[in-house]
Design a protein around this motif. Structure first.
Motif, PDB file in Angstrom:
ATOM      1  N   MET A  42       0.828  -1.201   0.000  1.00  0.00           N
ATOM      2  CA  MET A  42       0.000   0.000   0.000  1.00  0.00           C
ATOM      3  C   MET A  42       0.864   1.253   0.000  1.00  0.00           C
ATOM      4  O   MET A  42       0.530   2.248  -0.651  1.00  0.00           O
ATOM      5  N   ALA A  43       1.992   1.220   0.717  1.00  0.00           N
ATOM      6  CA  ALA A  43       2.896   2.370   0.743  1.00  0.00           C
ATOM      7  C   ALA A  43       3.467   2.636  -0.647  1.00  0.00           C
ATOM      8  O   ALA A  43       3.571   3.795  -1.082  1.00  0.00           O
ATOM      9  N   VAL A  44       3.839   1.582  -1.352  1.00  0.00           N
ATOM     10  CA  VAL A  44       4.343   1.755  -2.721  1.00  0.00           C
ATOM     11  C   VAL A  44       3.251   2.337  -3.619  1.00  0.00           C
ATOM     12  O   VAL A  44       3.516   3.198  -4.469  1.00  0.00           O
ATOM     13  N   THR A  45       2.007   1.893  -3.419  1.00  0.00           N
ATOM     14  CA  THR A  45       0.894   2.421  -4.209  1.00  0.00           C
ATOM     15  C   THR A  45       0.692   3.908  -3.951  1.00  0.00           C
ATOM     16  O   THR A  45       0.487   4.697  -4.881  1.00  0.00           O
ATOM     17  N   LEU A  46       0.751   4.315  -2.674  1.00  0.00           N
ATOM     18  CA  LEU A  46       0.618   5.732  -2.343  1.00  0.00           C
ATOM     19  C   LEU A  46       1.748   6.548  -2.971  1.00  0.00           C
ATOM     20  O   LEU A  46       1.524   7.657  -3.468  1.00  0.00           O
ATOM     21  N   ALA A  47       2.960   5.987  -2.945  1.00  0.00           N
ATOM     22  CA  ALA A  47       4.088   6.690  -3.552  1.00  0.00           C
ATOM     23  C   ALA A  47       3.899   6.818  -5.059  1.00  0.00           C
ATOM     24  O   ALA A  47       4.219   7.858  -5.659  1.00  0.00           O
ATOM     25  N   LEU A  48       3.353   5.781  -5.712  1.00  0.00           N
ATOM     26  CA  LEU A  48       3.095   5.847  -7.150  1.00  0.00           C
ATOM     27  C   LEU A  48       2.051   6.914  -7.474  1.00  0.00           C
ATOM     28  O   LEU A  48       2.204   7.673  -8.444  1.00  0.00           O
ATOM     29  N   LEU A  49       0.997   6.977  -6.670  1.00  0.00           N
ATOM     30  CA  LEU A  49      -0.029   7.992  -6.894  1.00  0.00           C
ATOM     31  C   LEU A  49       0.552   9.399  -6.734  1.00  0.00           C
ATOM     32  O   LEU A  49       0.236  10.309  -7.510  1.00  0.00           O
ATOM     33  N   THR A  50       1.416   9.570  -5.738  1.00  0.00           N
ATOM     34  CA  THR A  50       2.046  10.873  -5.539  1.00  0.00           C
ATOM     35  C   THR A  50       2.961  11.214  -6.707  1.00  0.00           C
ATOM     36  O   THR A  50       3.020  12.370  -7.144  1.00  0.00           O
ATOM     37  N   ALA A  51       3.664  10.215  -7.230  1.00  0.00           N
ATOM     38  CA  ALA A  51       4.531  10.454  -8.388  1.00  0.00           C
ATOM     39  C   ALA A  51       3.718  10.866  -9.607  1.00  0.00           C
ATOM     40  O   ALA A  51       4.152  11.710 -10.400  1.00  0.00           O
ATOM     41  N   VAL A  52       2.535  10.285  -9.761  1.00  0.00           N
ATOM     42  CA  VAL A  52       1.665  10.674 -10.874  1.00  0.00           C
ATOM     43  C   VAL A  52       1.200  12.119 -10.703  1.00  0.00           C
ATOM     44  O   VAL A  52       1.188  12.904 -11.657  1.00  0.00           O
ATOM     45  N   LEU A  53       0.814  12.479  -9.467  1.00  0.00           N
ATOM     46  CA  LEU A  53       0.400  13.861  -9.213  1.00  0.00           C
ATOM     47  C   LEU A  53       1.544  14.841  -9.453  1.00  0.00           C
ATOM     48  O   LEU A  53       1.319  15.975  -9.882  1.00  0.00           O
ATOM     49  N   ALA A  54       2.772  14.408  -9.154  1.00  0.00           N
ATOM     50  CA  ALA A  54       3.936  15.269  -9.360  1.00  0.00           C
ATOM     51  C   ALA A  54       4.388  15.314 -10.813  1.00  0.00           C
ATOM     52  O   ALA A  54       5.281  16.103 -11.157  1.00  0.00           O
ATOM     53  N   ARG A  55       3.806  14.458 -11.645  1.00  0.00           N
ATOM     54  CA  ARG A  55       4.149  14.404 -13.076  1.00  0.00           C
ATOM     55  C   ARG A  55       5.638  14.156 -13.290  1.00  0.00           C
ATOM     56  O   ARG A  55       6.301  14.845 -14.083  1.00  0.00           O
ATOM     57  N   LEU A  56       6.150  13.174 -12.594  1.00  0.00           N
ATOM     58  CA  LEU A  56       7.551  12.804 -12.788  1.00  0.00           C
ATOM     59  C   LEU A  56       7.730  12.161 -14.156  1.00  0.00           C
ATOM     60  O   LEU A  56       6.817  11.508 -14.677  1.00  0.00           O
ATOM     61  N   ASP A  57       8.911  12.355 -14.714  1.00  0.00           N
ATOM     62  CA  ASP A  57       9.252  11.715 -15.981  1.00  0.00           C
ATOM     63  C   ASP A  57       9.316  10.204 -15.768  1.00  0.00           C
ATOM     64  O   ASP A  57      10.154   9.726 -14.997  1.00  0.00           O
ATOM     65  N   PRO A  58       8.450   9.414 -16.398  1.00  0.00           N
ATOM     66  CA  PRO A  58       8.429   7.969 -16.127  1.00  0.00           C
ATOM     67  C   PRO A  58       9.746   7.276 -16.427  1.00  0.00           C
ATOM     68  O   PRO A  58      10.185   6.409 -15.660  1.00  0.00           O
ATOM     69  N   ILE A  59      10.394   7.647 -17.537  1.00  0.00           N
ATOM     70  CA  ILE A  59      11.634   6.970 -17.926  1.00  0.00           C
ATOM     71  C   ILE A  59      12.745   7.270 -16.926  1.00  0.00           C
ATOM     72  O   ILE A  59      13.441   6.356 -16.455  1.00  0.00           O
ATOM     73  N   ALA A  60      12.919   8.551 -16.573  1.00  0.00           N
ATOM     74  CA  ALA A  60      13.973   8.922 -15.631  1.00  0.00           C
ATOM     75  C   ALA A  60      13.712   8.315 -14.255  1.00  0.00           C
ATOM     76  O   ALA A  60      14.643   7.825 -13.587  1.00  0.00           O
ATOM     77  N   THR A  61      12.463   8.317 -13.832  1.00  0.00           N
ATOM     78  CA  THR A  61      12.128   7.740 -12.523  1.00  0.00           C
ATOM     79  C   THR A  61      12.369   6.242 -12.520  1.00  0.00           C
ATOM     80  O   THR A  61      12.908   5.687 -11.544  1.00  0.00           O
ATOM     81  N   LEU A  62      11.990   5.571 -13.597  1.00  0.00           N
ATOM     82  CA  LEU A  62      12.204   4.125 -13.676  1.00  0.00           C
ATOM     83  C   LEU A  62      13.683   3.785 -13.655  1.00  0.00           C
ATOM     84  O   LEU A  62      14.100   2.805 -13.014  1.00  0.00           O
ATOM     85  N   ARG A  63      14.494   4.586 -14.312  1.00  0.00           N
ATOM     86  CA  ARG A  63      15.933   4.331 -14.303  1.00  0.00           C
ATOM     87  C   ARG A  63      16.503   4.450 -12.896  1.00  0.00           C
ATOM     88  O   ARG A  63      17.339   3.642 -12.482  1.00  0.00           O
TER      89      ARG A  63
END
Length: 249
Positions: A42-63
């Motif tokens: 659940m913590a990872v899910t909350l962090a993912l939702l926050t990353a979506v709200l922050a509009r992080l670059d998916p490729i850079a974040t995944l790296r």
């Protein structure tokens, strides 16, 4: 762009930097104290939702996450074979325990959740704004100055390092596993340290000439807590409360 900064911001860019800093610190404290795999998921899910709200670059974040996971997997590979417990499988006659596997997975989930939340809340923030937020939260002035100076001059030292490496290549230097290579690399590190000290002395002299009194003046008007910050604080408290409740139950 400052090296290491995650591009983005999204809806979170309008929030007071202090609220984002406090939320990131509290999230890290709560997640580190959890042990249940569903809670950590659940913590990872909350962090993912926050990353979506922050509009992080998916490729850079995944790296960044893959680099973290690669290091973590190597560091945690021995846990299943060293933690006692019921056997899960055997590899070359060495038994791996279920408790060790569970512990490795829990640590991996904790690291990913915390790092992803830090990238979303702090990595997308302007570094200078983060330093000002730390000062306004009561962090000692010396630590804030060390952070700001480090942030500024890491890039300067990197450019200086590249200049020295270019000069070595111009002299036909190539990396080998011999005495000459190690001696040349030692000279490179030594010259970089000497030039760093010289530059720091020039910086100190320039700051004294400008009347530096031990603190940086703040030219921008400090931000204030507003309604979006209150909404964000409420949502953050609800999310962390859910994590604690799931862990207890």
């Amino acid at each position: 762009m400052i090296p290491g900064r995650s591009p983005g911001g999204g809806l979170l860019a309008t929030l007071d930097p202090r609220s984002r800093t406090i939320a990131a610190a509290l999230f890290a404290l709560v997640v580190v104290g959890q042990d249940s795999l569903p809670t950590l998921g659940m913590a990872v899910t909350l962090a993912l939702l926050t990353a979506v709200l922050a509009r992080l670059d998916p490729i850079a974040t995944l790296r960044r996450l893959l680099a973290l996971d690669g290091f973590m997997v190597l560091a945690l590979a021995s846990l299943p074979f060293t933690v006692p417990g019921e056997t899960a499988f055997a590899l070359f006659g060495i038994e791996a325990s279920q408790a060790g596997l569970r512990l490795s997975l829990a640590i991996l989930l904790k690291a990913n959740a915390v790092v992803l939340m830090m990238l979303a809340l702090l990595g997308s923030m302007d570094p200078v704004a983060f330093g000002q937020a730390l000062r306004r939260l009561g962090v000692p002035e010396k630590l804030v100055q060390i952070y700001l100076f480090t942030l500024r001059y890491l890039d300067v030292l990197h450019h200086e390092f590249r200049r020295l490496r270019t000069a070595m290549r111009a002299r036909a230097f190539t990396l080998r596993s011999d005495r000459h290579t190690w001696r040349s690399l030692g000279y490179l590190v030594g010259m970089l340290m000497v030039r760093s000290v010289e530059r720091s002395e020039r910086i100190v002299a320039a700051m004294r000439c400008r009347g530096f009194d031990g603190s940086f003046p703040v030219l921008d008007e400090p931000s204030r807590f507003r309604r979006p910050d209150g909404v964000f604080a409420g949502l953050a408290l609800v999310g962390m409360s859910l994590l604690v409740m799931v862990e207890v139950s």
